[in-house]
Design a protein around this motif. Structure first.
Motif, PDB file in Angstrom:
ATOM      1  N   PRO A 373      56.050 -63.666 -36.397  1.00 39.18           N
ATOM      2  CA  PRO A 373      57.027 -62.940 -35.578  1.00 39.18           C
ATOM      3  C   PRO A 373      57.149 -61.471 -35.986  1.00 39.18           C
ATOM      4  N   GLN A 374      57.139 -60.603 -34.964  1.00 36.01           N
ATOM      5  CA  GLN A 374      57.285 -59.154 -35.180  1.00 36.01           C
ATOM      6  C   GLN A 374      56.232 -58.597 -36.144  1.00 36.01           C
ATOM      7  N   GLY A 375      55.098 -59.263 -36.192  1.00 34.78           N
ATOM      8  CA  GLY A 375      54.058 -58.855 -37.132  1.00 34.78           C
ATOM      9  C   GLY A 375      53.530 -57.463 -36.877  1.00 34.78           C
ATOM     10  N   MET A 376      53.415 -57.074 -35.596  1.00 34.70           N
ATOM     11  CA  MET A 376      52.877 -55.746 -35.294  1.00 34.70           C
ATOM     12  C   MET A 376      53.857 -54.655 -35.692  1.00 34.70           C
ATOM     13  N   ARG A 377      55.148 -54.952 -35.596  1.00 31.31           N
ATOM     14  CA  ARG A 377      56.160 -53.951 -35.924  1.00 31.31           C
ATOM     15  C   ARG A 377      56.395 -53.870 -37.429  1.00 31.31           C
ATOM     16  N   CYS A 378      56.293 -55.017 -38.133  1.00 30.46           N
ATOM     17  CA  CYS A 378      56.646 -55.064 -39.557  1.00 30.46           C
ATOM     18  C   CYS A 378      55.449 -54.929 -40.493  1.00 30.46           C
ATOM     19  N   VAL A 434      56.646 -60.327 -27.590  1.00 31.19           N
ATOM     20  CA  VAL A 434      56.078 -58.984 -27.717  1.00 31.19           C
ATOM     21  C   VAL A 434      56.106 -58.537 -29.181  1.00 31.19           C
ATOM     22  N   ASP A 435      54.988 -57.975 -29.645  1.00 34.23           N
ATOM     23  CA  ASP A 435      54.790 -57.477 -31.009  1.00 34.23           C
ATOM     24  C   ASP A 435      54.548 -58.583 -32.040  1.00 34.23           C
ATOM     25  N   ASP A 436      54.473 -59.822 -31.583  1.00 28.81           N
ATOM     26  CA  ASP A 436      54.074 -60.896 -32.501  1.00 28.81           C
ATOM     27  C   ASP A 436      52.568 -60.806 -32.750  1.00 28.81           C
ATOM     28  N   VAL A 437      52.163 -61.252 -33.929  1.00 29.38           N
ATOM     29  CA  VAL A 437      50.741 -61.302 -34.279  1.00 29.38           C
ATOM     30  C   VAL A 437      50.313 -62.762 -34.378  1.00 29.38           C
ATOM     31  N   VAL A 438      49.233 -63.100 -33.698  1.00 29.47           N
ATOM     32  CA  VAL A 438      48.677 -64.455 -33.771  1.00 29.47           C
ATOM     33  C   VAL A 438      47.440 -64.418 -34.653  1.00 29.47           C
ATOM     34  N   VAL A 439      47.392 -65.320 -35.635  1.00 27.96           N
ATOM     35  CA  VAL A 439      46.227 -65.419 -36.523  1.00 27.96           C
ATOM     36  C   VAL A 439      45.496 -66.708 -36.191  1.00 27.96           C
ATOM     37  N   LEU A 440      44.221 -66.596 -35.883  1.00 23.49           N
ATOM     38  CA  LEU A 440      43.380 -67.734 -35.494  1.00 23.49           C
ATOM     39  C   LEU A 440      42.367 -68.051 -36.585  1.00 23.49           C
ATOM     40  N   ALA A 441      42.127 -69.348 -36.787  1.00 22.40           N
ATOM     41  CA  ALA A 441      41.089 -69.791 -37.727  1.00 22.40           C
ATOM     42  C   ALA A 441      40.300 -70.907 -37.062  1.00 22.40           C
ATOM     43  N   ALA A 442      38.999 -70.755 -37.021  1.00 23.17           N
ATOM     44  CA  ALA A 442      38.119 -71.783 -36.467  1.00 23.17           C
ATOM     45  C   ALA A 442      37.238 -72.306 -37.596  1.00 23.17           C
ATOM     46  N   GLY A 443      37.313 -73.608 -37.854  1.00 23.60           N
ATOM     47  CA  GLY A 443      36.522 -74.187 -38.936  1.00 23.60           C
ATOM     48  C   GLY A 443      36.867 -75.637 -39.167  1.00 23.60           C
ATOM     49  N   GLU A 444      36.417 -76.162 -40.275  1.00 22.21           N
ATOM     50  CA  GLU A 444      36.732 -77.555 -40.636  1.00 22.21           C
ATOM     51  C   GLU A 444      38.251 -77.704 -40.761  1.00 22.21           C
ATOM     52  N   HIS A 445      38.774 -78.797 -40.238  1.00 20.64           N
ATOM     53  CA  HIS A 445      40.226 -78.983 -40.085  1.00 20.64           C
ATOM     54  C   HIS A 445      41.008 -78.668 -41.358  1.00 20.64           C
ATOM     55  N   LYS A 446      40.638 -79.286 -42.464  1.00 17.76           N
ATOM     56  CA  LYS A 446      41.415 -79.114 -43.690  1.00 17.76           C
ATOM     57  C   LYS A 446      41.318 -77.681 -44.204  1.00 17.76           C
ATOM     58  N   LYS A 447      40.123 -77.096 -44.141  1.00 24.41           N
ATOM     59  CA  LYS A 447      39.940 -75.743 -44.654  1.00 24.41           C
ATOM     60  C   LYS A 447      40.699 -74.727 -43.800  1.00 24.41           C
ATOM     61  N   LEU A 468      63.273 -58.529 -42.990  1.00 25.18           N
ATOM     62  CA  LEU A 468      63.401 -59.687 -42.107  1.00 25.18           C
ATOM     63  C   LEU A 468      63.621 -60.938 -42.946  1.00 25.18           C
ATOM     64  N   VAL A 469      64.704 -61.667 -42.703  1.00 23.19           N
ATOM     65  CA  VAL A 469      65.035 -62.843 -43.514  1.00 23.19           C
ATOM     66  C   VAL A 469      64.458 -64.094 -42.854  1.00 23.19           C
ATOM     67  N   LEU A 470      63.561 -64.756 -43.549  1.00 24.06           N
ATOM     68  CA  LEU A 470      62.968 -66.005 -43.067  1.00 24.06           C
ATOM     69  C   LEU A 470      63.384 -67.196 -43.918  1.00 24.06           C
ATOM     70  N   ARG A 471      63.400 -66.990 -45.237  1.00 25.10           N
ATOM     71  CA  ARG A 471      63.699 -68.095 -46.166  1.00 25.10           C
ATOM     72  C   ARG A 471      65.055 -67.843 -46.822  1.00 25.10           C
ATOM     73  N   ASP A 472      66.046 -68.575 -46.383  1.00 24.79           N
ATOM     74  CA  ASP A 472      67.402 -68.406 -46.909  1.00 24.79           C
ATOM     75  C   ASP A 472      67.420 -68.815 -48.382  1.00 24.79           C
ATOM     76  N   PRO A 473      67.703 -67.875 -49.300  1.00 25.56           N
ATOM     77  CA  PRO A 473      67.679 -68.217 -50.729  1.00 25.56           C
ATOM     78  C   PRO A 473      68.808 -69.167 -51.136  1.00 25.56           C
ATOM     79  N   THR A 474      69.833 -69.316 -50.297  1.00 26.09           N
ATOM     80  CA  THR A 474      70.943 -70.228 -50.635  1.00 26.09           C
ATOM     81  C   THR A 474      70.744 -71.617 -50.043  1.00 26.09           C
ATOM     82  N   ALA A 475      69.687 -71.796 -49.246  1.00 27.38           N
ATOM     83  CA  ALA A 475      69.447 -73.092 -48.599  1.00 27.38           C
ATOM     84  C   ALA A 475      68.535 -73.952 -49.470  1.00 27.38           C
TER      85      ALA A 475
END
Length: 645
Positions: A373-378, A434-447, A468-475
């Motif tokens: 989320p917001q990868g292009m902006r951040c 908008v402004d999200d970045v999608v990362v794609l990986a094509a390969g063996e499933h586990k890898k 940007l807060v994603l992981r609440d340190p109090t949770a």
């Protein structure tokens, strides 16, 4: 300057100083002690040469004569002195009259961090000077007598929370570092939790606390073990990496329910959450299944959970190993934030890109994606390139990225291969904004999943660095991960198998028949407990049949069963069904207090490289001391040359 104005000025500066000392951990431990001391004041002062601690005096004590002992934290303009002990701070008024000139001389000249014993009378602070941010902020003590119990030399660092110290310096002078309120809080919270765990297990559920040996023999498989020489030539003890065999033997011995705060040892490099010696809450039960162990641990943690932390809700959610790998790319997912891995293989089957089509022809091939989320902006270009390089170097997995522009189209060199309908389908599948970045990986499933799982965590760290807060340190998000494979291919020899957990783990009841024909397809009765993306516990239902245990050791793992002849013989003597778990106490406490490393919750830890910087261990010993153990040191050639010179 008028004396009263000077007094007001000094009080104000001390108040500001106290505010800097005011940290959440200091408040919580002081409040905890205050609540406890209301019930039983003598708990902290019995048998001691004091009447009160430095953290317990309140307005109710005004007018009382008290004796305090502690360390000199601060002294200001020969008017005030702050005394500190394990519980908190008390402000002392230095007497200014001629009758107490000796006391004034002591308090004005005593070095910081010296140990004092003072007597005096508790007084109310002037209303404008009260400090509501510390528990003793309504009072001060007017000193009558003072005694320096031990003077302190100049220290390598100040005992103040806002003083920056390198970890190496903290380890070297650990006895000074332990004086900090953060370390005091960490160790006391750890003690309180262990006592509550004992109460829950032993008093409420009939567990027996048994101490198992520290000197034992080598266990096949698993982590490297420390060796201890014996006086018999060529024979060595091993320090156990866990009491695994002993607790199973206790079940065979009919103890039914075992518990131990166990010291364990592993001869491997230290990491932020690992030490060569560590502590675990070790548990084993007879006549129990996986669900029973899980309910026990959930109840144990809820019962012992610190009151000042966010309460935890049971039962904990559960997820299979396959689900965790597919959605998070790891067997210890951090479920505090989203950015889950999405399989977009079906969407790309009709996309004319040769590399992707080659991957999808493989039965294990897949196309996976995460949305940042917001990868292009951040994130900057260098951040995206760093993520790509990490994926390639660590997982040998190439990744591509796309960005959703303001016009609703995907921007990327590969977007020209996607028609508008395919782009819209990808946007819907990942809920791209908008402004999200999608990362794609094509390969063996586990890898591919493992690479994206790592990039998910690295991306979260980069985003949080921008605010940007994603992981609440109090949770606190607990998760059971179950249905692990029983065996995995060895990294160095993929044609050979090793235990995913340990060789005593029982196969899943539904997969028992596969053990003898297709062992790679067997699921285990192994369960891990994960907290905020860190494994804090692992256990399993054990093999209790001697023939099955011998088959696993000899035929599947290619280990010499004679190394475990004592256990195999015991299993043949009427072993009950049994299972257990071990909780990593150091790691659990580290997560609860929000420490950056488990070294911050251990009184005397080893350094990152496994050294004791305070006591200089490990150390050399003389050839004469080695002689009874029939050992001679073979020095590396370079060191021999240095010694000769």
């Amino acid at each position: 300057m008028p004396f009263h104005y000077m007094l007001w000025l000094v009080r104000r500066k001390l108040s500001l100083f106290s505010r800097r000392l005011n940290r959440p951990w200091y408040r919580s431990i002081s409040n905890s002690f205050a609540l406890h001391s209301e019930k039983s004041v003598s708990d902290f002062n019995s048998f001691a040469a004091r009447t009160n601690t430095c953290g317990e005096l309140r307005s109710a004590h005004v007018g009382q004569d008290v004796t305090l002992c502690g360390w000199v934290q601060y002294q200001r303009q020969n008017l005030f002195l702050v005394l500190r002990d394990f519980q908190g701070l008390t402000q002392l008024i230095i007497p200014q009259d001629e009758a107490h000139s000796h006391v004034k001389s002591i308090l004005c000249n005593v070095p910081m961090e010296s140990v004092l014993r003072v007597t005096g009378t508790v007084c109310s602070r002037p209303p404008e000077q009260k400090n509501p941010r510390i528990p003793t902020g309504d009072i001060e003590v007017k000193v009558k007598t003072a005694e320096v119990l031990n003077s302190c030399k100049k220290l390598p660092f100040e005992i103040k929370e806002f003083t920056k110290k390198s970890e190496a310096l903290r380890m070297q002078y650990r006895y000074l570092d332990l004086r900090s309120s953060q370390m005091q809080y960490n160790l006391r919270l750890r003690s309180q939790m262990v006592m509550r765990m004992r109460e829950y297990l032993c008093n409420l559920h009939g567990f027996v606390d048994v101490e198992t040996p520290t000197l034992f023999k080598r266990t096949p498989g698993g982590a490297k073990e420390f060796l201890v020489p014996s006086r018999e030539p060529g024979k060595f003890y091993s320090l156990p990496q866990s009491p695994q065999q002993f607790k199973q033997l206790l079940m065979i011995g009919g103890l039914d329910r075992y518990f131990q705060v166990a010291r364990c040892y592993r001869d491997e490099g230290s990491k932020p959450d690992r030490q060569p010696e560590f502590t675990q809450i070790d548990i084993e039960m007879s006549f129990v299944d996986q669900a029973g162990i899980q309910r026990l641990i959930e109840g144990l943690l809820q019962y012992s959970w610190p009151e000042e932390k966010s309460p935890i809700t049971i039962p904990f959610p559960s997820m299979s190993y396959a689900e965790a790998l597919a959605a998070y790319g790891t067997d210890k997912p951090d479920t505090r934030f989203g950015m889950k891995i999405v399989d977009v293989s079906d969407l790309f089957r009709s996309v004319d890109i040769g590399l992707i089509q080659n991957v999808l022809r493989n039965p294990q091939g897949a196309v996976k994606a995460i949305c940042v989320p917001q990868g292009m902006r951040c994130l900057q270009n260098k951040d995206l390139e760093s993520l790509k390089e990490t994926s390639k170097s660590r997982f040998n997995q190439e990744v591509l990225h796309l960005v959703l522009g303001p016009d609703g189209s995907l921007k990327s060199p590969m977007s020209k291969f996607l028609n508008r309908e395919q782009q819209s389908e990808l946007i819907r599948a990942l809920n791209i904004q908008v402004d999200d970045v999608v990362v794609l990986a094509a390969g063996e499933h586990k890898k591919a999943c493992s690479a994206l799982g790592n990039l998910r965590l690295e991306s979260a760290t980069l985003l949080e660095a921008t605010g940007l807060v994603l992981r609440d340190p109090t949770a606190f998000h607990f998760l059971w991960v179950v249905d692990f494979p029983l065996f995995l291919p060895k990294e160095e020899k993929p044609e050979e198998l090793e235990s995913a957990h340990h060789p005593f783990t029982a196969p899943h009841p539904s997969d028992t028949s596969l053990l003898y024909s297709e062992p790679t397809k067997v699921r285990s009765q192994h369960y891990d407990l994960v907290l905020n993306g860190s494994e804090i516990g692992g256990g399993s239902i054990r093999i209790h049949n001697a023939q099955q245990q011998r088959f696993v050791l000899e035929k599947v793992l290619k280990e010499d069963p004679e190394l475990l002849s004592h256990l195999l013989e015991a299993l043949a003597c009427g072993a009950p069904p049994h299972g257990g778990i071990a909780l990593g106490l150091d790691r659990l406490i580290c997560l609860i207090v929000g420490a950056p490393s488990i070294r911050d919750v251990i009184a005397f830890p080893k350094s990152f490289k496994g050294y004791d910087l305070m006591g200089s261990a490990p150390d050399q010993i003389t050839p004469e001391e080695l002689e009874p153990y029939h050992i001679r040191v073979a020095w590396p050639v370079a060191e021999v040359a240095v010694k000769k010179n």
